[in-house]
Scaffold this motif. Structure first.
Motif, short mmCIF file in Angstrom:
data_model
loop_
_atom_site.label_atom_id
_atom_site.label_comp_id
_atom_site.label_asym_id
_atom_site.label_seq_id
_atom_site.Cartn_x
_atom_site.Cartn_y
_atom_site.Cartn_z
N LEU A 21 49.68 57.98 42.56
CA LEU A 21 50.98 56.92 42.72
C LEU A 21 50.98 55.80 41.56
CD1 LEU A 21 50.18 57.14 46.12
CD2 LEU A 21 52.35 56.47 46.17
N TRP A 22 52.45 55.16 41.09
CA TRP A 22 51.74 54.54 40.62
C TRP A 22 53.68 53.55 41.08
CZ3 TRP A 22 53.13 59.62 39.97
CH2 TRP A 22 54.49 60.21 39.70
N ARG A 23 53.27 52.20 40.03
CA ARG A 23 54.43 51.65 40.11
C ARG A 23 56.08 51.66 39.38
NH1 ARG A 23 51.40 46.30 41.04
NH2 ARG A 23 50.54 46.17 42.75
N GLY A 24 56.58 52.84 39.60
CA GLY A 24 58.16 52.94 39.11
C GLY A 24 58.55 52.27 39.66
N THR A 25 60.47 53.43 39.23
CA THR A 25 61.33 52.44 40.25
C THR A 25 61.32 52.53 41.18
OG1 THR A 25 62.83 54.69 39.59
CG2 THR A 25 62.75 52.42 37.73
N TRP A 49 58.69 52.90 43.48
CA TRP A 49 58.30 52.00 43.95
C TRP A 49 58.42 50.32 44.13
CZ3 TRP A 49 51.95 52.29 44.08
CH2 TRP A 49 51.51 50.73 44.51
N GLN A 50 59.08 50.18 43.21
CA GLN A 50 59.96 48.56 42.63
C GLN A 50 60.97 48.57 44.17
OE1 GLN A 50 60.17 48.59 38.38
NE2 GLN A 50 58.69 48.41 37.98
N LYS A 51 61.83 49.28 44.38
CA LYS A 51 62.92 49.81 44.65
C LYS A 51 62.28 48.95 46.32
CE LYS A 51 66.14 52.05 43.21
NZ LYS A 51 66.42 53.69 43.05
N ILE A 52 60.58 50.08 46.26
CA ILE A 52 60.15 49.52 47.85
C ILE A 52 60.05 47.93 47.99
CG2 ILE A 52 59.04 50.40 49.57
CD1 ILE A 52 59.84 53.41 48.57
N PRO A 88 51.88 40.03 58.43
CA PRO A 88 53.07 39.53 57.15
C PRO A 88 52.37 40.73 57.04
CG PRO A 88 49.89 39.65 58.33
CD PRO A 88 50.87 39.61 58.83
N LEU A 89 53.14 41.17 55.11
CA LEU A 89 53.01 42.31 54.64
C LEU A 89 51.35 42.84 53.72
CD1 LEU A 89 56.63 42.07 52.51
CD2 LEU A 89 56.14 43.52 54.51
N LEU A 90 50.62 43.53 54.03
CA LEU A 90 49.51 43.74 53.01
C LEU A 90 49.54 44.73 52.33
CD1 LEU A 90 47.98 44.83 57.05
CD2 LEU A 90 47.96 42.10 55.65
N PRO A 91 48.68 45.36 51.44
CA PRO A 91 48.59 45.72 50.35
C PRO A 91 49.54 47.53 51.01
CG PRO A 91 47.05 44.88 50.68
CD PRO A 91 47.34 44.72 51.59
N PRO A 92 50.71 47.46 50.27
CA PRO A 92 50.72 49.53 50.61
C PRO A 92 49.83 50.05 51.35
CG PRO A 92 50.93 48.80 48.60
CD PRO A 92 50.72 47.91 48.81
N ARG A 93 50.43 51.30 51.68
CA ARG A 93 49.53 52.28 51.67
C ARG A 93 50.30 53.58 52.15
NH1 ARG A 93 45.73 52.95 56.76
NH2 ARG A 93 44.46 50.92 56.80
N CYS A 94 49.99 54.24 51.24
CA CYS A 94 50.53 55.75 51.30
C CYS A 94 51.19 55.66 52.64
CB CYS A 94 49.78 57.30 51.24
SG CYS A 94 50.66 58.70 50.94
N MET A 95 53.03 56.23 51.85
CA MET A 95 54.43 56.62 52.45
C MET A 95 54.29 57.40 53.45
SD MET A 95 57.26 54.32 50.88
CE MET A 95 57.92 53.89 52.50
#
Ligand SMILES: [Zn+2]
Length: 184
Positions: free
Chosen positions: A149-153, A155-158, A103-110
């Motif tokens: 980190l923030w939900r910029g473009t 992050w949104q693409k990923i 399952p997809l989980l809350p993202p971690r630092c890439m």
């Protein structure tokens, strides 16, 4: 090829953790974005990779055929999944998610795989780039490397790629014998 992971591995102590071979740095980054603890080290030797996985209880992800001939892997002592060669990073991720039904989980630092903790916006006034500060209300900091980190473009693409993979898998449920990925 390789050993099917023991089903109990996923049931004990939370989500699966991974260690990727020296060729699979891109996959490690995508697994982190999907919320998984995925280790990766440039130039790591097979022996070191296997010993590390054995000691830490991580599953090995590798495209290196000979590695799967090792006894600890053949016997299932160390769980490992063979990643077919010549897949794109995203198809590698798709393969792993599908094979292991992750399952997809809350993202971690890439970058480092650390967990992300939300931080109040007023604490990042000086640090956040002006555009991000103006456009975003929520910020996160990696508990591993400290990156903001923030939900910029980006992050949104990923996120949208990940959601697409999640949706593909859901639509496949009940059709697990359909077989190979299209185009492979
Ligand atoms: Zn980090």
């Amino acid at each position: 090829m390789g050993t099917r992971p023991k089903s109990s591995a996923a049931d004990e102590g939370g989500p699966l953790r991974f260690t990727c071979d020296a060729m699979l740095g891109g996959l490690a980054r995508w697994l982190r974005a999907a919320g998984y603890d995925a280790q990766f080290q440039y130039g790591i030797a097979d022996g070191e990779l296997v010993a590390g996985a054995d000691a830490s209880g991580r599953m090995i992800l590798s495209s290196d055929g000979p590695l799967f001939e090792r006894n600890v892997i053949k016997s299932g002592t160390v769980a490992a999944l063979f990643i077919p060669r010549q897949l794109s990073k995203l198809d590698q991720l798709r393969f792993v998610v599908r094979e292991l039904k992750l399952p997809l989980l809350p993202p971690r630092c890439m970058g480092c795989g650390g967990e992300l903790g939300e931080v109040p916006k007023h604490t990042v006034t000086a640090e956040a780039p002006p555009l991000a500060f103006r456009n975003c209300d929520r910020f996160w900091r990696c508990k591993g490397c400290g990156k903001l980190l923030w939900r910029g473009t980006h992050w949104q693409k990923i996120t949208s790629r990940l959601e697409q993979i999640g949706a593909e898998l859901q639509s496949e449920e009940g059709n697990e014998d359909l077989g190979q990925e299209k185009g492979c």
